[in-house]
Design a protein around this motif. Structure first.
Motif, PDB file in Angstrom:
ATOM      1  N   MET A 195       0.931  -1.220   0.001  1.00  0.00           N
ATOM      2  CA  MET A 195       0.180   0.151  -0.105  1.00  0.00           C
ATOM      3  C   MET A 195       0.890   1.356  -0.084  1.00  0.00           C
ATOM      4  SD  MET A 195      -2.678  -0.978   3.094  1.00  0.00           S
ATOM      5  CE  MET A 195      -3.926  -2.270   2.749  1.00  0.00           C
ATOM      6  N   HIS A 196       0.207   2.367  -0.287  1.00  0.00           N
ATOM      7  CA  HIS A 196       0.820   3.759   0.024  1.00  0.00           C
ATOM      8  C   HIS A 196       0.900   3.746   1.473  1.00  0.00           C
ATOM      9  CE1 HIS A 196       1.009   5.593  -3.989  1.00  0.00           C
ATOM     10  NE2 HIS A 196       0.003   4.730  -4.302  1.00  0.00           N
ATOM     11  N   PRO A 197       2.009   4.323   1.804  1.00  0.00           N
ATOM     12  CA  PRO A 197       2.273   4.556   3.400  1.00  0.00           C
ATOM     13  C   PRO A 197       1.261   5.548   3.996  1.00  0.00           C
ATOM     14  CG  PRO A 197       4.155   5.316   2.441  1.00  0.00           C
ATOM     15  CD  PRO A 197       3.335   4.554   1.343  1.00  0.00           C
ATOM     16  N   PRO A 198       0.849   5.302   5.146  1.00  0.00           N
ATOM     17  CA  PRO A 198       0.082   6.450   5.749  1.00  0.00           C
ATOM     18  C   PRO A 198       0.839   7.449   6.374  1.00  0.00           C
ATOM     19  CG  PRO A 198       0.307   4.672   7.436  1.00  0.00           C
ATOM     20  CD  PRO A 198       0.833   4.272   6.218  1.00  0.00           C
ATOM     21  N   MET A 199       0.344   8.918   6.412  1.00  0.00           N
ATOM     22  CA  MET A 199       1.530   9.727   6.881  1.00  0.00           C
ATOM     23  C   MET A 199       0.704  10.209   8.437  1.00  0.00           C
ATOM     24  SD  MET A 199       2.351  13.493   5.125  1.00  0.00           S
ATOM     25  CE  MET A 199       3.404  14.541   5.960  1.00  0.00           C
ATOM     26  N   THR A 200       1.653   9.943   9.439  1.00  0.00           N
ATOM     27  CA  THR A 200       1.146  10.247  10.833  1.00  0.00           C
ATOM     28  C   THR A 200       2.299  11.173  11.414  1.00  0.00           C
ATOM     29  OG1 THR A 200       0.488   7.841  10.887  1.00  0.00           O
ATOM     30  CG2 THR A 200       0.843   9.033  13.104  1.00  0.00           C
ATOM     31  N   LEU A 201       1.595  12.217  12.236  1.00  0.00           N
ATOM     32  CA  LEU A 201       2.242  13.152  12.782  1.00  0.00           C
ATOM     33  C   LEU A 201       2.617  12.709  14.440  1.00  0.00           C
ATOM     34  CD1 LEU A 201       0.333  16.308  11.158  1.00  0.00           C
ATOM     35  CD2 LEU A 201       2.239  14.698  10.333  1.00  0.00           C
ATOM     36  N   ARG A 202       3.464  13.254  14.640  1.00  0.00           N
ATOM     37  CA  ARG A 202       3.780  13.234  16.295  1.00  0.00           C
ATOM     38  C   ARG A 202       3.809  14.691  16.851  1.00  0.00           C
ATOM     39  NH1 ARG A 202       8.921  11.568  16.596  1.00  0.00           N
ATOM     40  NH2 ARG A 202       9.376  13.685  17.455  1.00  0.00           N
ATOM     41  N   ILE A 203       3.063  14.898  17.823  1.00  0.00           N
ATOM     42  CA  ILE A 203       2.677  16.206  18.338  1.00  0.00           C
ATOM     43  C   ILE A 203       3.831  16.419  19.596  1.00  0.00           C
ATOM     44  CG2 ILE A 203       1.366  18.010  19.269  1.00  0.00           C
ATOM     45  CD1 ILE A 203      -0.920  16.468  17.987  1.00  0.00           C
ATOM     46  N   ASN A 204       4.641  17.531  19.564  1.00  0.00           N
ATOM     47  CA  ASN A 204       5.701  17.932  20.471  1.00  0.00           C
ATOM     48  C   ASN A 204       4.884  18.626  21.649  1.00  0.00           C
ATOM     49  OD1 ASN A 204       7.678  18.514  22.179  1.00  0.00           O
ATOM     50  ND2 ASN A 204       8.679  19.730  20.261  1.00  0.00           N
ATOM     51  N   PRO A 205       4.702  17.823  22.692  1.00  0.00           N
ATOM     52  CA  PRO A 205       3.989  18.181  24.050  1.00  0.00           C
ATOM     53  C   PRO A 205       4.598  19.494  24.593  1.00  0.00           C
ATOM     54  CG  PRO A 205       4.695  16.231  24.490  1.00  0.00           C
ATOM     55  CD  PRO A 205       5.017  16.433  23.166  1.00  0.00           C
ATOM     56  N   ARG A 206       5.984  19.676  24.577  1.00  0.00           N
ATOM     57  CA  ARG A 206       6.894  20.588  24.955  1.00  0.00           C
ATOM     58  C   ARG A 206       6.621  21.870  24.344  1.00  0.00           C
ATOM     59  NH1 ARG A 206      11.509  19.613  28.404  1.00  0.00           N
ATOM     60  NH2 ARG A 206      11.617  17.035  28.683  1.00  0.00           N
ATOM     61  N   ARG A 207       6.227  21.992  23.189  1.00  0.00           N
ATOM     62  CA  ARG A 207       5.755  23.176  22.334  1.00  0.00           C
ATOM     63  C   ARG A 207       4.301  23.801  22.575  1.00  0.00           C
ATOM     64  NH1 ARG A 207       9.918  24.985  18.683  1.00  0.00           N
ATOM     65  NH2 ARG A 207      11.770  24.865  19.819  1.00  0.00           N
ATOM     66  N   SER A 208       3.481  22.530  22.505  1.00  0.00           N
ATOM     67  CA  SER A 208       1.986  23.110  22.552  1.00  0.00           C
ATOM     68  C   SER A 208       1.443  21.797  22.923  1.00  0.00           C
ATOM     69  CB  SER A 208       1.573  23.549  21.023  1.00  0.00           C
ATOM     70  OG  SER A 208       0.314  23.922  21.116  1.00  0.00           O
ATOM     71  N   ALA A 209      -0.081  21.993  23.543  1.00  0.00           N
ATOM     72  CA  ALA A 209      -0.825  20.936  23.871  1.00  0.00           C
ATOM     73  C   ALA A 209      -1.347  20.166  22.696  1.00  0.00           C
ATOM     74  CB  ALA A 209      -2.136  21.491  24.702  1.00  0.00           C
ATOM     75  N   PRO A 210      -1.377  18.865  22.603  1.00  0.00           N
ATOM     76  CA  PRO A 210      -1.823  18.119  21.513  1.00  0.00           C
ATOM     77  C   PRO A 210      -3.165  18.665  21.114  1.00  0.00           C
ATOM     78  CG  PRO A 210      -0.739  16.533  23.095  1.00  0.00           C
ATOM     79  CD  PRO A 210      -0.884  18.224  23.669  1.00  0.00           C
ATOM     80  N   GLU A 211      -4.171  18.899  21.828  1.00  0.00           N
ATOM     81  CA  GLU A 211      -5.475  19.295  21.377  1.00  0.00           C
ATOM     82  C   GLU A 211      -5.255  20.564  20.497  1.00  0.00           C
ATOM     83  OE1 GLU A 211      -4.494  18.779  24.689  1.00  0.00           O
ATOM     84  OE2 GLU A 211      -5.253  16.924  25.068  1.00  0.00           O
TER      85      GLU A 211
END
Length: 449
Positions: A195-211
């Motif tokens: 398959m084409h690979p999914p693109m997943t992000l990892r949010i940096n909690p030190r810079r901002s709240a994930p929400e």
């Protein structure tokens, strides 16, 4: 296998085709030509990443659309392992000895399969390429082979279903090994790897709240769904530079499987932590995003060490980054034990072939044993660096037990002070490729006090 991507087959000067006007940079013909060059390099034994770097340098006039089209053709053709062989075996009287024309036919046949509505244009543009890069009658051969492929479409499709390599798009040895080791899941894993690979992000909690970051992404049209506390799987891949907050270090791109490593290491604030094979720095950064620890990150390749430093800088994170071989601690270790070690060891990368489809072409069955030897050397070298009571997380992106469960069973059995710590309800975690993540293996080893 060769890794010098700057080398390429050269045709004798007397064998060159006549000089014709250059192909327009925004044409399908140019995309087919660039893709054929890349595929030919992989079939000659070059790694795709190295080949692409030299290829883009050789074609600086490509507009973004043509470059994107060429990249789609390259990755699609390489994912189609076995299909080109099966089709060309029926369409040619004898194998081609001209690498670029062989690759051009594979690229064009792939395009005819995925875009049958453009058949006339594909044939016309592929013949146009052949007129510029091939000698003598090869232009006519390309035309004849592609038109025969269109006439025999149904017959070829039936033949492809009878060939395991063409149907599953993996080498036979790979298929058989996975079938033995994962008898209930091998078909799903092979299908996912194509398959084409999914693109997943990892949010940096030190810079901002994930929400807050997720809300900003959704507001700007980057729809998706959450994976874990800091992951966001995009519905559609996009160029990373367009992501709001990327340049500011609010987020990174990291597969969901890879994101599971850092939490499993169980790092507490203030601990001394080693990431022993750290490039390009995704897991090292994730450790620092989650915990205020003292991280040392090493990698044996100086160029890849620079990538670690750049990634950490963008995210606003600090680590002691060094160039060093995990098998030779005497050259980089300061003698103070580590509380935690992440051993994300070199492996066959058989779990990430949808991102690196050249792996299916370059790996051989006996490579697995060679990787297992290197992994064993790394484990044996790193274990003395771990403090009593400390933990080491062993990670691969392989789907083969020789690099995973068998490797860890051997190591634990030969070290009396090694206890296998549970990961949830099991002693190890195996992720086969699926819609959400690539293939990974995790095992946590605790050093008895």
């Amino acid at each position: 296998m060769r890794s010098d991507a700057s080398a390429s087959p050269r045709r004798p000067a007397t064998d060159r085709p006549p000089q014709l006007p250059p192909l327009p940079p925004d044409s399908l013909a140019r995309a087919l030509w660039v893709a054929a060059e890349a595929v030919a390099q992989v079939r000659e034994g070059y790694a795709l990443n190295d080949g692409l770097a030299s290829l883009w340098s050789a074609h600086p006039d490509l507009p973004p659309a043509t470059r994107g089209a060429a990249q789609d053709l390259i990755f699609g053709t390489l994912r189609d392992y076995g299909r080109g062989d099966a089709m060309l075996a029926r369409l040619l009287r004898q194998p081609l000895t001209e690498p670029t024309i062989d690759a051009l036919l594979r690229v064009a046949l792939h395009r005819l399969e995925v875009r049958p509505d453009t058949a006339h244009t594909v044939v016309d543009q592929a013949v146009e390429v052949a007129a510029r890069v091939a000698r003598g009658g090869l232009k006519g051969l390309v035309n004849a082979v592609l038109r025969n492929a269109l006439r025999q479409r149904d017959t070829l499709a039936s033949a492809l279903t009878r060939s395991p390599e063409a149907h599953w798009r993996h080498p036979v040895w790979w298929i058989e090994r996975l079938k033995r080791n994962a008898p209930h899941d091998w078909e799903t894993a092979l299908a996912a790897s194509n398959m084409h690979p999914p693109m997943t992000l990892r949010i940096n909690p030190r810079r901002s709240a994930p929400e807050a970051v997720i809300a900003g992404l959704v507001e700007k049209g980057y729809a998706g769904r959450p994976l874990g506390p800091h992951g966001w799987r995009l519905d559609h891949p996009v160029p990373v530079a367009t992501l709001p907050g990327y340049a500011e270090g609010l987020l990174s791109v990291q597969d969901w499987g890879a994101q599971q490593a850092a939490p499993l290491l169980d790092v507490a604030p203030g601990m001394r932590v080693l990431d022993a094979c750290a490039a390009p720095g995704g897991k090292a950064a994730h450790l620092l995003e989650l915990t205020d620890c003292q991280l040392t990150a090493i990698d044996a390749d100086p160029r890849r060490v620079l990538r670690i430093e750049k990634n950490l800088e963008r995210l606003g994170l600090v680590a002691d980054v060094r160039c060093g071989d995990a098998r030779e601690p005497r050259f980089w270790w300061d003698g103070l034990p580590f509380d935690r070690i992440l051993a994300d060891v070199p492996c066959s990368a058989s779990g990430v072939t949808r991102r690196h489809p050249d792996i299916k072409w370059l790996r051989r069955a006996d490579d697995i044993g060679n990787f297992a030897t290197v992994q064993r050397e790394i484990l044996d070298a790193l274990w003395p660096l771990l403090a009593p009571g400390g933990k080491m997380l062993y990670v691969t992106c392989s789907v083969f037990p020789e690099e995973n469960s068998l490797q860890i069973a051997r190591f634990a059995g030969s070290h009396a002070d090694c206890r296998r710590a549970p990961l949830g309800s099991a002693l190890e975690r195996t992720l086969l490729p699926d819609a959400d993540h690539d293939g990974f293996f995790f095992a946590l080893l605790e050093k008895q006090a």
